[in-house]
Design an enzyme around this catalytic site. Structure first.
Site, PDB file in Angstrom:
ATOM      1  N   CYS A 116      -7.929   7.465   9.426  1.00 35.52           N
ATOM      2  CA  CYS A 116      -7.300   8.329   8.413  1.00 35.52           C
ATOM      3  C   CYS A 116      -8.104   9.592   8.129  1.00 35.52           C
ATOM      4  CB  CYS A 116      -7.069   7.552   7.126  1.00 35.52           C
ATOM      5  SG  CYS A 116      -6.048   6.103   7.378  1.00 35.52           S
ATOM      6  N   HIS A 256      -6.268  12.338   1.319  1.00 36.25           N
ATOM      7  CA  HIS A 256      -5.595  11.364   2.179  1.00 36.25           C
ATOM      8  C   HIS A 256      -4.653  10.533   1.310  1.00 36.25           C
ATOM      9  CE1 HIS A 256      -4.599   8.306   4.916  1.00 36.25           C
ATOM     10  NE2 HIS A 256      -5.413   7.401   4.423  1.00 36.25           N
ATOM     11  N   ASN A 286       1.151   5.624   3.810  1.00 32.02           N
ATOM     12  CA  ASN A 286      -0.080   6.096   4.446  1.00 32.02           C
ATOM     13  C   ASN A 286       0.209   6.331   5.930  1.00 32.02           C
ATOM     14  OD1 ASN A 286      -2.570   6.325   5.682  1.00 32.02           O
ATOM     15  ND2 ASN A 286      -3.506   4.596   4.605  1.00 32.02           N
TER      16      ASN A 286
HETATM   17  N1  ACO Z   1       3.679  -7.850  -2.406  1.00 28.18           N
HETATM   18  C1  ACO Z   1       3.460  -8.749  -3.375  1.00 28.18           C
HETATM   19  N2  ACO Z   1       2.242  -9.307  -3.590  1.00 28.18           N
HETATM   20  C2  ACO Z   1       1.242  -8.918  -2.783  1.00 28.18           C
HETATM   21  C3  ACO Z   1       1.427  -7.998  -1.732  1.00 28.18           C
HETATM   22  C4  ACO Z   1       2.719  -7.459  -1.559  1.00 28.18           C
HETATM   23  N3  ACO Z   1       3.001  -6.553  -0.615  1.00 28.18           N
HETATM   24  N4  ACO Z   1       0.243  -7.816  -1.090  1.00 28.18           N
HETATM   25  C5  ACO Z   1      -0.652  -8.600  -1.733  1.00 28.18           C
HETATM   26  N5  ACO Z   1      -0.060  -9.273  -2.736  1.00 28.18           N
HETATM   27  C6  ACO Z   1      -0.649 -10.217  -3.675  1.00 28.18           C
HETATM   28  C7  ACO Z   1      -1.933 -10.807  -3.172  1.00 28.18           C
HETATM   29  O1  ACO Z   1      -1.675 -11.922  -2.361  1.00 28.18           O
HETATM   30  C8  ACO Z   1      -2.658 -11.167  -4.462  1.00 28.18           C
HETATM   31  O2  ACO Z   1      -2.123 -12.382  -4.925  1.00 28.18           O
HETATM   32  P1  ACO Z   1      -3.110 -13.476  -5.610  1.00 28.18           P
HETATM   33  O3  ACO Z   1      -3.654 -12.788  -6.830  1.00 28.18           O
HETATM   34  O4  ACO Z   1      -2.179 -14.602  -5.906  1.00 28.18           O
HETATM   35  O5  ACO Z   1      -4.174 -13.747  -4.597  1.00 28.18           O
HETATM   36  C9  ACO Z   1      -2.202 -10.093  -5.440  1.00 28.18           C
HETATM   37  O6  ACO Z   1      -1.033  -9.481  -4.846  1.00 28.18           O
HETATM   38  C10 ACO Z   1      -3.246  -9.014  -5.659  1.00 28.18           C
HETATM   39  O7  ACO Z   1      -3.787  -8.599  -4.400  1.00 28.18           O
HETATM   40  P2  ACO Z   1      -4.946  -7.541  -4.319  1.00 28.18           P
HETATM   41  O8  ACO Z   1      -5.326  -7.378  -2.884  1.00 28.18           O
HETATM   42  O9  ACO Z   1      -6.024  -7.836  -5.299  1.00 28.18           O
HETATM   43  O10 ACO Z   1      -4.177  -6.223  -4.834  1.00 28.18           O
HETATM   44  P3  ACO Z   1      -4.758  -4.807  -5.113  1.00 28.18           P
HETATM   45  O11 ACO Z   1      -4.474  -4.413  -6.505  1.00 28.18           O
HETATM   46  O12 ACO Z   1      -6.183  -4.643  -4.623  1.00 28.18           O
HETATM   47  O13 ACO Z   1      -3.825  -3.893  -4.195  1.00 28.18           O
HETATM   48  C11 ACO Z   1      -3.912  -2.785  -2.051  1.00 28.18           C
HETATM   49  C12 ACO Z   1      -3.838  -4.121  -2.788  1.00 28.18           C
HETATM   50  C13 ACO Z   1      -2.672  -2.008  -2.399  1.00 28.18           C
HETATM   51  C14 ACO Z   1      -3.985  -3.084  -0.568  1.00 28.18           C
HETATM   52  C15 ACO Z   1      -5.180  -2.018  -2.525  1.00 28.18           C
HETATM   53  O14 ACO Z   1      -6.301  -2.858  -2.508  1.00 28.18           O
HETATM   54  C16 ACO Z   1      -5.455  -0.813  -1.655  1.00 28.18           C
HETATM   55  O15 ACO Z   1      -4.711   0.141  -1.622  1.00 28.18           O
HETATM   56  N6  ACO Z   1      -6.602  -0.816  -0.957  1.00 28.18           N
HETATM   57  C17 ACO Z   1      -6.972   0.291  -0.106  1.00 28.18           C
HETATM   58  C18 ACO Z   1      -6.335   0.095   1.237  1.00 28.18           C
HETATM   59  C19 ACO Z   1      -6.251   1.365   2.019  1.00 28.18           C
HETATM   60  O16 ACO Z   1      -6.173   2.448   1.478  1.00 28.18           O
HETATM   61  N7  ACO Z   1      -6.252   1.220   3.318  1.00 28.18           N
HETATM   62  C20 ACO Z   1      -6.032   2.333   4.176  1.00 28.18           C
HETATM   63  C21 ACO Z   1      -7.287   2.822   4.756  1.00 28.18           C
HETATM   64  S1  ACO Z   1      -7.039   4.287   5.636  1.00 28.18           S
HETATM   65  C22 ACO Z   1      -7.054   3.992   7.369  1.00 28.18           C
HETATM   66  O17 ACO Z   1      -7.999   4.333   8.037  1.00 28.18           O
HETATM   67  C23 ACO Z   1      -5.910   3.330   8.014  1.00 28.18           C
END
Ligand code: ACO
Length: 329
Positions: A116, A256, A286
């Protein structure tokens, strides 16, 4: 004579026709529009047709950027495609783009993998090559068919990404769009947090193990989130300090487009109003290396970038790579 000042002469972008909404995704995996939107700010993303390639999307964005810059394929002597979803592992996607655009054979064409952060890495690379005086006009493209590396059964990743391309033409300045600086960083200790754990030389031999790991993205989202905020703040602060510019003097920040909560956190840390950040992830998700050039093209065409203003680009991605760039319009 000093090295020539290099500028963004034109921009272009492309998104595939098909739109996949959060409601569509809730029919594929156990998720909801409410969960995706409140956690990420994403409502929908574009998904390439099965036979549509990264190079085709890159070429479509590049054609618009060349037209915007008023240059033709004959003027281009460097193409860098930032991508982690190449048409093929070999040869480089940039070679396919060159052929589709009819760019002459004396052009240097290669891909760059910084996930990214890829567009900022490619901008830095092309800026240095043009600054040497040995190349005159570069196409710097971020393009991804990210849908091709997603596990469509994994709700923790498949809801986040989309496909698309953005391109800029770089060349000797005509008085606007000048690149003032770039800064690149890498934290290779975190490679495992975001990767495609198959398809390279570190792939376990399937004949020996009897099993293959999937050729899809694996991500530790929560860990990435925290590091991304720290890295993007560092990249923004460093480049601003280096150029003796305060955050308040930035007209528009193009971050980004990974997660609205990450962008909001950076705005808070830099003590900037959220409106100063150009955000289009609601409609694209993204798009990895395409995210910043696609947003830049939309920011320019919507009049969000004003003459005389300075724009800050800031990104993070797998690697973990991160970086920033400053452009004066
Ligand atoms: N729908 C419903 N529930 C979900 C989903 C979904 N799509 N995905 C995860 N959950 C659940 C999980 O299982 C978890 O359940 P649990 O509490 O029973 O275990 C709960 O939601 C919370 O999950 P978290 O991972 O703690 O959620 P968080 O608030 O951290 O959000 C997210 C997750 C959106 C992935 C966030 O952490 C994020 O954006 N991280 C950065 C990722 C990113 O930007 N990556 C790209 C990098 S750039 C590149 O080089 C490609």
């Amino acid at each position: 004579m000093g090295s020539p000042a290099i500028a963004i002469l034109g921009t272009g972008s492309y998104a595939p026709e098909k739109i996949l909404t959060n409601d569509d995704l809730s029919k594929l995996v156990d998720t909801s529009d409410e969960w995706i939107f409140t956690r990420t700010g994403i409502r929908e993303r574009h998904i390439a047709a099965p036979n549509e390639t990264t190079s085709q999307m890159a070429a479509a964005a590049a054609r618009l950027a060349m037209s915007d810059a008023g240059v033709t394929a004959a003027d281009i002597d460097l193409i860098i495609v930032a991508t982690v979803t190449p048409d093929l592992p070999m040869p480089a996607t940039a070679c396919f783009v060159q052929h589709q655009l009819g760019v002459p054979t004396h052009a240097a064409c290669f891909d760059l993998n910084a996930a990214c952060s890829g567009f900022i890495y490619a901008l830095d690379t092309a800026w240095a090559m043009l600054g040497s005086g040995r190349y005159r006009h570069a196409l710097v493209i971020g393009a991804e068919k990210f849908s091709s590396v997603l596990d469509w059964k994994d709700r923790t990743t498949c809801v986040l990404f989309g496909d698309g391309a953005g391109a800029v033409v770089l060349g000797p300045t005509r008085g606007t769009g000048q690149i003032l600086g770039t800064k690149l960083y890498t934290e290779g200790a975190h490679t495992h947090l975001l990767c495609i754990p198959d398809g390279g030389s570190n792939t376990p031999d399937p004949a020996a193990t009897g099993a293959r790991t999937p050729r899809t993205v694996s991500m530790k989202g929560r860990e990435i989130f925290k590091i991304a905020v720290r890295e993007m703040e560092e990249a923004a602060r460093d480049i601003l300090a280096q150029h003796q510019i305060t955050p308040a003097q930035i007209g528009c920040v193009i971050p980004h487009q990974a997660n609205l909560r990450i962008i909001d956190a950076i705005a808070r840390y830099l003590e900037l109003p959220a409106e100063r950040f150009f955000v289009n992830l609601e409609r694209y998700g993204n798009t990895s290396a395409a995210s910043i050039p696609l947003a830049l093209d939309e920011a320019r065409s919507s009049g969000r970038i004003k003459p005389g203003e300075t724009t800050l680009f800031v990104a993070f991605g797998a690697g973990l790579t991160y970086g920033s760039a400053l452009v004066r319009w």
